[in-house]
Design a protein around this motif. Sequence first.
Motif, PDB file in Angstrom:
ATOM      1  N   LEU A  22      -7.498 -10.807  -5.501  1.00 37.48           N
ATOM      2  CA  LEU A  22      -8.202 -12.082  -5.610  1.00 37.48           C
ATOM      3  C   LEU A  22      -7.904 -12.993  -4.427  1.00 37.48           C
ATOM      4  N   VAL A  23      -6.683 -12.915  -3.901  1.00 39.65           N
ATOM      5  CA  VAL A  23      -6.279 -13.761  -2.782  1.00 39.65           C
ATOM      6  C   VAL A  23      -6.964 -13.325  -1.492  1.00 39.65           C
ATOM      7  N   LEU A  24      -7.162 -12.031  -1.329  1.00 44.12           N
ATOM      8  CA  LEU A  24      -7.761 -11.510  -0.099  1.00 44.12           C
ATOM      9  C   LEU A  24      -9.273 -11.724  -0.090  1.00 44.12           C
ATOM     10  N   PRO A  25      -9.821 -12.190   1.036  1.00 49.45           N
ATOM     11  CA  PRO A  25     -11.275 -12.356   1.113  1.00 49.45           C
ATOM     12  C   PRO A  25     -11.968 -11.016   1.331  1.00 49.45           C
ATOM     13  N   GLY A  26     -13.193 -10.916   0.889  1.00 50.58           N
ATOM     14  CA  GLY A  26     -13.982  -9.701   1.129  1.00 50.58           C
ATOM     15  C   GLY A  26     -13.668  -8.596   0.142  1.00 50.58           C
ATOM     16  N   ARG A  27     -14.228  -7.431   0.428  1.00 45.73           N
ATOM     17  CA  ARG A  27     -14.062  -6.261  -0.429  1.00 45.73           C
ATOM     18  C   ARG A  27     -13.004  -5.352   0.172  1.00 45.73           C
ATOM     19  N   GLN A  28     -12.119  -4.844  -0.683  1.00 50.72           N
ATOM     20  CA  GLN A  28     -11.080  -3.930  -0.223  1.00 50.72           C
ATOM     21  C   GLN A  28     -11.465  -2.497  -0.597  1.00 50.72           C
ATOM     22  N   ASN A  29     -11.261  -1.576   0.332  1.00 51.25           N
ATOM     23  CA  ASN A  29     -11.538  -0.160   0.093  1.00 51.25           C
ATOM     24  C   ASN A  29     -10.297   0.514  -0.475  1.00 51.25           C
ATOM     25  N   ILE A  30      -9.935   0.126  -1.699  1.00 56.28           N
ATOM     26  CA  ILE A  30      -8.726   0.647  -2.313  1.00 56.28           C
ATOM     27  C   ILE A  30      -8.996   0.811  -3.813  1.00 56.28           C
ATOM     28  N   SER A  31      -8.548   1.925  -4.386  1.00 60.40           N
ATOM     29  CA  SER A  31      -8.789   2.175  -5.804  1.00 60.40           C
ATOM     30  C   SER A  31      -7.879   1.297  -6.664  1.00 60.40           C
ATOM     31  N   ILE A  32      -8.217   1.194  -7.937  1.00 62.08           N
ATOM     32  CA  ILE A  32      -7.414   0.381  -8.849  1.00 62.08           C
ATOM     33  C   ILE A  32      -6.042   1.006  -9.064  1.00 62.08           C
ATOM     34  N   LEU A  33      -5.968   2.332  -9.062  1.00 64.97           N
ATOM     35  CA  LEU A  33      -4.677   3.002  -9.221  1.00 64.97           C
ATOM     36  C   LEU A  33      -3.765   2.697  -8.035  1.00 64.97           C
ATOM     37  N   LEU A  34      -4.315   2.748  -6.839  1.00 71.52           N
ATOM     38  CA  LEU A  34      -3.539   2.422  -5.648  1.00 71.52           C
ATOM     39  C   LEU A  34      -3.162   0.941  -5.629  1.00 71.52           C
ATOM     40  N   THR A  35      -4.041   0.092  -6.161  1.00 71.34           N
ATOM     41  CA  THR A  35      -3.730  -1.326  -6.281  1.00 71.34           C
ATOM     42  C   THR A  35      -2.538  -1.541  -7.197  1.00 71.34           C
ATOM     43  N   ILE A  36      -2.486  -0.803  -8.310  1.00 73.96           N
ATOM     44  CA  ILE A  36      -1.361  -0.904  -9.239  1.00 73.96           C
ATOM     45  C   ILE A  36      -0.078  -0.450  -8.564  1.00 73.96           C
ATOM     46  N   VAL A  37      -0.133   0.654  -7.829  1.00 73.89           N
ATOM     47  CA  VAL A  37       1.061   1.154  -7.137  1.00 73.89           C
ATOM     48  C   VAL A  37       1.553   0.141  -6.108  1.00 73.89           C
ATOM     49  N   VAL A  38       0.629  -0.420  -5.331  1.00 72.83           N
ATOM     50  CA  VAL A  38       1.010  -1.443  -4.350  1.00 72.83           C
ATOM     51  C   VAL A  38       1.584  -2.661  -5.070  1.00 72.83           C
ATOM     52  N   GLY A  39       1.001  -3.028  -6.211  1.00 72.95           N
ATOM     53  CA  GLY A  39       1.500  -4.154  -6.986  1.00 72.95           C
ATOM     54  C   GLY A  39       2.898  -3.920  -7.525  1.00 72.95           C
ATOM     55  N   ILE A  40       3.175  -2.709  -8.000  1.00 74.90           N
ATOM     56  CA  ILE A  40       4.510  -2.378  -8.507  1.00 74.90           C
ATOM     57  C   ILE A  40       5.532  -2.460  -7.384  1.00 74.90           C
ATOM     58  N   VAL A  41       5.213  -1.877  -6.243  1.00 79.51           N
ATOM     59  CA  VAL A  41       6.132  -1.923  -5.094  1.00 79.51           C
ATOM     60  C   VAL A  41       6.340  -3.365  -4.636  1.00 79.51           C
ATOM     61  N   ALA A  42       5.257  -4.140  -4.599  1.00 79.50           N
ATOM     62  CA  ALA A  42       5.358  -5.542  -4.185  1.00 79.50           C
ATOM     63  C   ALA A  42       6.190  -6.348  -5.172  1.00 79.50           C
ATOM     64  N   ALA A  43       6.054  -6.057  -6.464  1.00 80.61           N
ATOM     65  CA  ALA A  43       6.850  -6.759  -7.464  1.00 80.61           C
ATOM     66  C   ALA A  43       8.339  -6.482  -7.258  1.00 80.61           C
ATOM     67  N   LEU A  44       8.671  -5.238  -6.981  1.00 81.73           N
ATOM     68  CA  LEU A  44      10.081  -4.890  -6.749  1.00 81.73           C
ATOM     69  C   LEU A  44      10.613  -5.523  -5.465  1.00 81.73           C
ATOM     70  N   ILE A  45       9.833  -5.472  -4.394  1.00 82.84           N
ATOM     71  CA  ILE A  45      10.270  -6.068  -3.121  1.00 82.84           C
ATOM     72  C   ILE A  45      10.351  -7.591  -3.240  1.00 82.84           C
ATOM     73  N   GLY A  46       9.364  -8.197  -3.897  1.00 85.87           N
ATOM     74  CA  GLY A  46       9.375  -9.648  -4.084  1.00 85.87           C
ATOM     75  C   GLY A  46      10.572 -10.111  -4.897  1.00 85.87           C
ATOM     76  N   THR A  47      10.930  -9.351  -5.926  1.00 87.04           N
ATOM     77  CA  THR A  47      12.111  -9.679  -6.724  1.00 87.04           C
ATOM     78  C   THR A  47      13.369  -9.564  -5.887  1.00 87.04           C
ATOM     79  N   ALA A  48      13.451  -8.529  -5.061  1.00 90.73           N
ATOM     80  CA  ALA A  48      14.630  -8.362  -4.195  1.00 90.73           C
ATOM     81  C   ALA A  48      14.750  -9.515  -3.203  1.00 90.73           C
ATOM     82  N   ILE A  49      13.632  -9.936  -2.625  1.00 94.97           N
ATOM     83  CA  ILE A  49      13.659 -11.059  -1.677  1.00 94.97           C
ATOM     84  C   ILE A  49      14.049 -12.350  -2.402  1.00 94.97           C
TER      85      ILE A  49
END
Length: 88
Positions: A22-49
């Motif tokens: 939602l934050v990114l403008p335009g259309r992203q060429n990424i599947s919902i499954l890959l979005t979830i994986v990126v979100g999980i990794v980002a959640a872990l990295i964000g928590t560590a930071i």
Amino acid sequence: MTVTGIITAIVVGLIIGALARLVLPGRQNISILLTIVVGIVAALIGTAIARGTGVADTKGFDWIELIFQVVIAAIGVSIVGSLRGRRR
């Protein structure tokens, strides 16, 4: 990691990944499954930071930690989307 922890990571990853899209403008060429994986990794990295900077343990909801997670997820979705766009 327990089963509850894994389910929580998937749910948080889904929400964080969706917020990143939602934050990114335009259309992203990424599947919902890959979005979830990126979100999980980002959640872990964000928590560590957030823990590293000392803002993870606050009273109430950790808004700063959420901001870290969404920004990292947006960067991740952008990078993965651009890499997948080049392959096609």
